[in-house]
Design a protein around this motif. Structure first.
Motif, PDB file in Angstrom:
ATOM      1  N   ASN A  48      19.629  76.745   4.083  1.00 35.67           N
ATOM      2  CA  ASN A  48      19.790  76.909   2.644  1.00 35.67           C
ATOM      3  C   ASN A  48      20.503  78.211   2.318  1.00 35.67           C
ATOM      4  OD1 ASN A  48      18.837  74.555   1.714  1.00 35.67           O
ATOM      5  ND2 ASN A  48      16.851  75.322   1.037  1.00 35.67           N
ATOM      6  N   LEU A  49      20.124  79.284   2.993  1.00 30.86           N
ATOM      7  CA  LEU A  49      20.805  80.551   2.754  1.00 30.86           C
ATOM      8  C   LEU A  49      22.281  80.403   3.126  1.00 30.86           C
ATOM      9  CD1 LEU A  49      18.159  83.157   3.896  1.00 30.86           C
ATOM     10  CD2 LEU A  49      18.992  82.723   1.594  1.00 30.86           C
ATOM     11  N   GLY A  50      22.547  79.666   4.199  1.00 30.43           N
ATOM     12  CA  GLY A  50      23.933  79.415   4.600  1.00 30.43           C
ATOM     13  C   GLY A  50      24.693  78.658   3.521  1.00 30.43           C
ATOM     14  N   ILE A  51      24.048  77.635   2.960  1.00 28.48           N
ATOM     15  CA  ILE A  51      24.689  76.850   1.905  1.00 28.48           C
ATOM     16  C   ILE A  51      25.013  77.742   0.711  1.00 28.48           C
ATOM     17  CG2 ILE A  51      24.310  75.020   0.215  1.00 28.48           C
ATOM     18  CD1 ILE A  51      22.655  73.570   2.343  1.00 28.48           C
ATOM     19  N   ALA A  52      24.045  78.591   0.343  1.00 28.05           N
ATOM     20  CA  ALA A  52      24.244  79.468  -0.812  1.00 28.05           C
ATOM     21  C   ALA A  52      25.416  80.413  -0.556  1.00 28.05           C
ATOM     22  CB  ALA A  52      22.966  80.255  -1.096  1.00 28.05           C
ATOM     23  N   VAL A  53      25.515  80.921   0.660  1.00 20.75           N
ATOM     24  CA  VAL A  53      26.612  81.843   0.983  1.00 20.75           C
ATOM     25  C   VAL A  53      27.950  81.123   0.923  1.00 20.75           C
ATOM     26  CG1 VAL A  53      27.633  83.188   2.843  1.00 20.75           C
ATOM     27  CG2 VAL A  53      25.212  83.442   2.331  1.00 20.75           C
TER      28      VAL A  53
ATOM     29  N   SER B 172      25.331  72.843 -10.476  1.00 16.65           N
ATOM     30  CA  SER B 172      24.342  71.784 -10.255  1.00 16.65           C
ATOM     31  C   SER B 172      24.481  71.258  -8.835  1.00 16.65           C
ATOM     32  CB  SER B 172      24.516  70.675 -11.281  1.00 16.65           C
ATOM     33  OG  SER B 172      25.838  70.195 -11.252  1.00 16.65           O
ATOM     34  N   GLY B 173      25.714  71.163  -8.367  1.00 13.75           N
ATOM     35  CA  GLY B 173      25.932  70.664  -7.010  1.00 13.75           C
ATOM     36  C   GLY B 173      25.213  71.516  -5.985  1.00 13.75           C
ATOM     37  N   SER B 174      25.414  72.839  -6.042  1.00 11.23           N
ATOM     38  CA  SER B 174      24.798  73.701  -5.026  1.00 11.23           C
ATOM     39  C   SER B 174      23.273  73.692  -5.147  1.00 11.23           C
ATOM     40  CB  SER B 174      25.346  75.118  -5.132  1.00 11.23           C
ATOM     41  OG  SER B 174      24.960  75.686  -6.359  1.00 11.23           O
ATOM     42  N   SER B 175      22.775  73.718  -6.396  1.00 12.42           N
ATOM     43  CA  SER B 175      21.313  73.735  -6.566  1.00 12.42           C
ATOM     44  C   SER B 175      20.688  72.445  -6.050  1.00 12.42           C
ATOM     45  CB  SER B 175      20.945  73.908  -8.038  1.00 12.42           C
ATOM     46  OG  SER B 175      21.451  75.115  -8.494  1.00 12.42           O
ATOM     47  N   ILE B 176      21.356  71.331  -6.360  1.00 13.97           N
ATOM     48  CA  ILE B 176      20.784  70.048  -5.934  1.00 13.97           C
ATOM     49  C   ILE B 176      20.818  69.935  -4.416  1.00 13.97           C
ATOM     50  CG2 ILE B 176      21.174  67.556  -5.976  1.00 13.97           C
ATOM     51  CD1 ILE B 176      21.995  67.918  -8.931  1.00 13.97           C
ATOM     52  N   ILE B 177      21.919  70.395  -3.805  1.00 15.10           N
ATOM     53  CA  ILE B 177      21.993  70.318  -2.343  1.00 15.10           C
ATOM     54  C   ILE B 177      20.874  71.143  -1.711  1.00 15.10           C
ATOM     55  CG2 ILE B 177      23.361  71.016  -0.337  1.00 15.10           C
ATOM     56  CD1 ILE B 177      25.847  70.263  -1.928  1.00 15.10           C
ATOM     57  N   VAL B 178      20.698  72.369  -2.226  1.00 17.56           N
ATOM     58  CA  VAL B 178      19.673  73.252  -1.664  1.00 17.56           C
ATOM     59  C   VAL B 178      18.284  72.644  -1.853  1.00 17.56           C
ATOM     60  CG1 VAL B 178      18.546  75.456  -2.050  1.00 17.56           C
ATOM     61  CG2 VAL B 178      21.002  75.367  -1.813  1.00 17.56           C
ATOM     62  N   THR B 179      18.032  72.086  -3.046  1.00 14.85           N
ATOM     63  CA  THR B 179      16.709  71.521  -3.314  1.00 14.85           C
ATOM     64  C   THR B 179      16.455  70.278  -2.471  1.00 14.85           C
ATOM     65  OG1 THR B 179      16.973  72.310  -5.564  1.00 14.85           O
ATOM     66  CG2 THR B 179      15.172  70.792  -5.161  1.00 14.85           C
TER      67      THR B 179
ATOM     68  N   LEU C 240      20.930  80.633  -4.503  1.00 18.12           N
ATOM     69  CA  LEU C 240      20.286  81.691  -3.733  1.00 18.12           C
ATOM     70  C   LEU C 240      18.826  81.836  -4.151  1.00 18.12           C
ATOM     71  CD1 LEU C 240      21.375  83.550  -1.572  1.00 18.12           C
ATOM     72  CD2 LEU C 240      21.622  85.317  -3.299  1.00 18.12           C
ATOM     73  N   ALA C 241      18.581  81.731  -5.478  1.00 15.78           N
ATOM     74  CA  ALA C 241      17.211  81.896  -5.969  1.00 15.78           C
ATOM     75  C   ALA C 241      16.343  80.717  -5.567  1.00 15.78           C
ATOM     76  CB  ALA C 241      17.223  82.062  -7.484  1.00 15.78           C
ATOM     77  N   LEU C 242      16.974  79.574  -5.298  1.00 15.22           N
ATOM     78  CA  LEU C 242      16.186  78.398  -4.929  1.00 15.22           C
ATOM     79  C   LEU C 242      16.062  78.240  -3.413  1.00 15.22           C
ATOM     80  CD1 LEU C 242      17.522  75.727  -7.447  1.00 15.22           C
ATOM     81  CD2 LEU C 242      15.207  76.610  -7.329  1.00 15.22           C
ATOM     82  N   ALA C 243      16.967  78.880  -2.672  1.00  9.82           N
ATOM     83  CA  ALA C 243      17.098  78.589  -1.241  1.00  9.82           C
ATOM     84  C   ALA C 243      15.795  78.750  -0.465  1.00  9.82           C
ATOM     85  CB  ALA C 243      18.181  79.476  -0.636  1.00  9.82           C
TER      86      ALA C 243
ATOM     87  N   LEU D 213      17.421  75.326 -16.747  1.00 10.13           N
ATOM     88  CA  LEU D 213      16.624  74.173 -16.323  1.00 10.13           C
ATOM     89  C   LEU D 213      16.333  74.233 -14.820  1.00 10.13           C
ATOM     90  CD1 LEU D 213      15.289  71.470 -16.802  1.00 10.13           C
ATOM     91  CD2 LEU D 213      17.494  70.374 -16.507  1.00 10.13           C
ATOM     92  N   PHE D 214      17.366  74.484 -14.030  1.00  7.02           N
ATOM     93  CA  PHE D 214      17.164  74.520 -12.572  1.00  7.02           C
ATOM     94  C   PHE D 214      16.193  75.626 -12.181  1.00  7.02           C
ATOM     95  CE2 PHE D 214      21.388  72.332 -12.085  1.00  7.02           C
ATOM     96  CZ  PHE D 214      20.837  71.187 -11.557  1.00  7.02           C
ATOM     97  N   LEU D 215      16.422  76.817 -12.736  1.00  5.48           N
ATOM     98  CA  LEU D 215      15.592  77.954 -12.336  1.00  5.48           C
ATOM     99  C   LEU D 215      14.155  77.781 -12.812  1.00  5.48           C
ATOM    100  CD1 LEU D 215      18.229  80.702 -12.987  1.00  5.48           C
ATOM    101  CD2 LEU D 215      17.342  79.977 -10.779  1.00  5.48           C
ATOM    102  N   LEU D 216      13.996  77.212 -14.034  1.00  9.02           N
ATOM    103  CA  LEU D 216      12.635  76.988 -14.539  1.00  9.02           C
ATOM    104  C   LEU D 216      11.903  75.968 -13.674  1.00  9.02           C
ATOM    105  CD1 LEU D 216      13.136  76.925 -18.375  1.00  9.02           C
ATOM    106  CD2 LEU D 216      11.602  78.444 -17.135  1.00  9.02           C
ATOM    107  N   ALA D 217      12.625  74.936 -13.263  1.00  8.35           N
ATOM    108  CA  ALA D 217      11.981  73.921 -12.425  1.00  8.35           C
ATOM    109  C   ALA D 217      11.486  74.565 -11.139  1.00  8.35           C
ATOM    110  CB  ALA D 217      12.965  72.796 -12.128  1.00  8.35           C
TER     111      ALA D 217
END
Lengths: 49, 744
Positions: free
Chosen positions: B673-678, B703-710, B398-401, B210-214
């Motif tokens: 964002n890259l920092g958050i992903a790392v 979900s936490g990391s994806s939502i933070i990055v988004t 990382l893919a969303l960052a 879901l996250f990646l498709l969005a």
């Protein structure tokens, strides 16, 4: 707990109906012009005077 | 200039007699009004349906009555103050629209699956902590499997296809670890469910999708909007050619209507509309679009020329040898490919990360399994832990960052009227510390007018106007509008930065700078002069310009942010000074030739400055290319637009400030964002290796990391009015006293 046997599938069924409603809306172009839809709702042109 | 234009080329006819045509529309300053436009069009006789799409800024007309002429619709729209131009049917755009629908369906399926499986999973998690019976847990797990398997099979296709294609090329992209993670999560969960285990990861698998498709859908819809906007721009630019009729009178026709044997006039600054042979005139052509060769090629009568070649110096008459049916589409394609390239290069960047990231992930997972077996754990437990590592490292954040920031930033710029042309425009604009402005057509509106027409003999005005038609300089266009005689002078030659000359009835005529025409022109207090010499007779035309709306506010706001601002103009220094004074720019130079502008830009770069060049016009093109980053107003001649990293639409100058602000913000957010992903991976991976990652932890972490990055990316977003209005109130009255006719 036997109530789950039909309540859970019922909940899934409601979800599925929503999914098909979304597909139907997509097919009918409901998402083609989001900016226009925001303006059209304010227009009274479709009312017969 | 009202001439009949044939629209039949743009009409899409279906078999049953119904016709369709699509117009790109542009409303100027006033917003487009759906009801006014649709009501006006509906009143036209013979028209069955008219619908305005406000998102795409297009009107679609449908009719069955053979007597209906689309030109009446264009005329009706023009009365409303709406400019419209027909679009050709673009099948690439239709294919993109279908792809977007498919992605949206995938998002819908993944969302449905995620929500319902999460409902079941939360019950299991809560039950595991209390007193769920194993039968109920198995029932919930089997139900989850029943939802997850078809959902993953359907909604995972965008990733599976891309991963399979990459593997087929023996490459790794971001979709390979994604596909592997999703499939392993589902496979392992099925095995665990069959063995009545406590944990299943169906929720992780669908949530990941879901996250990646969005993210992918947002990326694609941004690209689609840019494509539609590029199509509109190309159409509104009205890819037209000046075809000579039997009486040598040029008539504007759509390029698509050109037939072999037609004669067309190509003025300096225009592209050759179709392949052909030069009949008369001499010039140099830039064929870099066609051959990649940047050196200009001289052409004279009998030389072959190709569509897309840019005419530099003299008006040419070309006999068309091949019809240019695809020329407009080609133009759209070029714009789109550049925009799409901007995306694909960032994807390639993500793939580069993936190429390093994926092996690390797979090796870590393998090492985890081996490590646990060596430590004495069972094979089953070791494999479960290894798969948990794969799931948790699925490069969600990382893919969303980076893409999330780019989607939000380019969307915000799009709404502010800026279209990105180059892939790294955001990145390069972010580092700018010096802005060089061109004056004519950049700080001022592109279309000035002749102010002292009454003071000049009418025949001189007519002759100057006729000569001016051979020039693309903005000052000459104002004169060209004065011309009665629309037959161009075929031997006119333009010298960039100086002027245009030709022979009229045996007398040499020159139009351009005072030195070029050898005229002693008193420098005007404001505005510009264009000199004209016809034999011994001379005239000085005062051409006055108005500043772009918001120019003063924008320039002063930029100055306050500590940027060094410079005006470099090819115009007379006396005309540059009042404008510089009004804008509060201390460094202003006038009378520069193209080479001087390059030298000035190079000198700034040598000082260690990072230069943004904002300009249009024939004499800016090399400077735009020389600067670190470049921006052009869309009314610019083709040459300038071809060089700029980004173009902005409309009359106001505010997009320049928006571009800088958004790109700086975007760069900062990408790094964050890259920092958050790392950081996420640094925390999550050791936990996964040690075996602490239950489905609950995986779901929360992903979900936490994806939502933070988004959410962080969304901060690149809207350009709020308060950002724009931060400029101090401008004392318009004081400025009007300074230079009355320059202010709008």
């Amino acid at each position: 707990m036997n109530v789950l046997i039909y309540l859970v599938p019922l909940a899934l069924g409601v979800g599925l109906i929503a999914l098909f409603a979304f597909f139907w809306a997509l097919k009918n172009g409901q998402f083609d012009d989001p900016d226009g839809a925001a303006h059209r709702i304010l227009s009274d042109d479709d009312l017969k005077k | 200039m009202a001439e009949a234009v044939d629209y039949s080329l743009f009409v899409d006819r279906s078999g049953d007699g119904a016709s369709r045509i699509e117009f790109a529309v542009e409303g100027g300053e006033a917003p487009l009004s759906i009801s006014a436009i649709e009501r006006t069009l509906a009143a036209l006789p013979g028209l069955d349906d008219a619908r305005l799409n406000l998102t795409k800024r297009r009107v679609t007309l449908a009719w069955r009555d053979a007597s209906f002429d689309p030109a009446t619709a264009i005329a009706a729209l023009r009365e409303l103050g709406v400019k419209s131009h027909p679009l050709r049917v673009d099948h690439g755009e239709e294919a993109e629209a279908r792809h977007a629908q498919w992605l949206l369906k995938c998002v819908g399926v993944a969302a449905f699956a995620t929500m319902n499986i999460m409902l079941l999973s939360v019950s299991v998690w809560a039950g595991n902590a209390t007193d769920i019976s194993p039968e109920t847990r198995d029932f919930f797990h089997w139900l989850s499997a029943l939802i997850a398997i078809p959902a993953v099979a359907y909604a995972g296709q965008p990733f599976f296809r891309s991963a399979a294609a990459a593997l087929g090329r023996r490459e790794l992209n971001m979709d390979v670890p994604i596909s592997l993670g999703v499939l392993l999560a589902v496979g392992m969960s099925l095995y665990e469910t069959a063995n009545h285990a406590e944990h299943a990861y169906f929720d992780s698998a669908t949530m990941l999708l879901l996250f990646l498709l969005a993210g992918r859908f947002l990326d694609q819809s941004m690209r689609r909007r840019t494509r539609a906007a590029a199509g509109n721009l190309a159409a509104l630019k009205g890819e037209t050619a000046r075809r000579l009729g039997a009486d040598d009178e040029p008539v504007t026709v759509p390029v698509a209507a050109l037939q072999p044997g037609d004669r067309v006039v190509v003025r300096p600054g225009e592209r050759i509309p179709a392949d052909g042979v030069v009949l008369s005139g001499a010039s140099t052509l830039d064929d870099s679009v066609i051959t990649g060769e940047t050196a200009r090629r001289p052409v004279a009568a009998q030389d072959r020329v190709h569509a897309g070649g840019l005419n530099f110096e003299g008006a040419l008459v070309v006999e068309v040898t091949a019809a240019a049916a695809d020329s407009l589409l080609d133009e759209i394609e070029r714009l789109v490919e550049r925009a799409a390239d901007a995306k694909s290069r960032t994807l390639r960047l993500a793939d580069r990360v993936a190429r390093r990231y994926a092996p690390v992930v797979h090796v870590t997972a393998f090492a985890t399994a081996v490590g646990w077996i060596l430590a004495g754990a069972g094979v089953h437990a070791a494999i479960v832990t290894a798969i948990a590592v794969l799931i948790i490292t699925c490069p969600c954040a990382l893919a969303l960052a980076v893409p999330a920031v780019q989607v939000v930033a380019s969307g915000a710029l799009f709404r502010a009227g800026v279209l990105l042309n180059a892939s790294d425009a955001l990145e390069r604009c972010a580092g700018v510390d010096t802005i060089v402005f061109d004056k004519t057509g950049t700080l001022t509106l592109p279309e000035p007018g002749v102010a002292n027409r009454a003071d000049v003999a009418p025949d001189l005005v007519a002759a100057a106007g006729r000569l001016a038609q051979s020039s693309r300089h903005p000052l000459a266009l104002a004169l060209a509008r004065e011309a009665r005689d629309r037959r161009p002078l075929l031997d006119a030659a333009e010298e960039p930065g100086r002027g245009v000359r030709a022979v009229i009835e045996g007398v040499e005529a020159r139009l351009g700078s005072p030195s070029f025409c050898d005229v002693a022109a008193p420098a005007p207090a404001s505005g510009s002069t264009i000199c004209f010499r016809l034999g011994e007779r001379t005239a000085v035309f005062a051409i006055r310009q108005t500043l772009r709306p918001a120019a003063v506010e924008t320039v002063q706001a930029l100055a306050r942010t500590g940027l060094r601002l410079i005006i470099l103009s090819g115009d007379a220094p006396a005309a540059v000074a009042p404008i510089a004074e009004m804008l509060g720019v201390a460094e202003a130079r006038g009378g520069l030739k193209p080479a001087d502008k390059i030298a000035a830009v190079e000198a700034l770069k040598a000082e260690g400055r990072t230069v943004l060049m904002v300009g249009d016009g024939l004499n800016d093109a090399p400077a735009l290319a020389a600067a670190d980053a470049s921006l052009s107003p869309i009314a610019a001649v083709d040459l300038a637009r071809a060089q700029a990293d980004a173009v902005f639409l409309g009359e106001t100058l505010a997009p320049v400030a928006d571009m800088l602000r958004v790109s700086r913000k975007a760069m900062a957010l990408m790094r964050q964002n890259l920092g958050i992903a790392v950081v996420y991976n640094l925390v999550a991976v050791p936990l996964a290796i040690l075996g602490y990652v239950t489905p609950l932890v995986a779901a929360a972490a992903m979900s936490g990391s994806s939502i933070i990055v988004t959410l962080n990316a969304l901060r690149a977003g809207p350009i709020r009015p308060k950002d724009r209005d931060r400029a101090a109130p401008v004392n318009i009255e004081a400025m009007r006293a300074l230079a009355p006719e320059v202010l709008p």
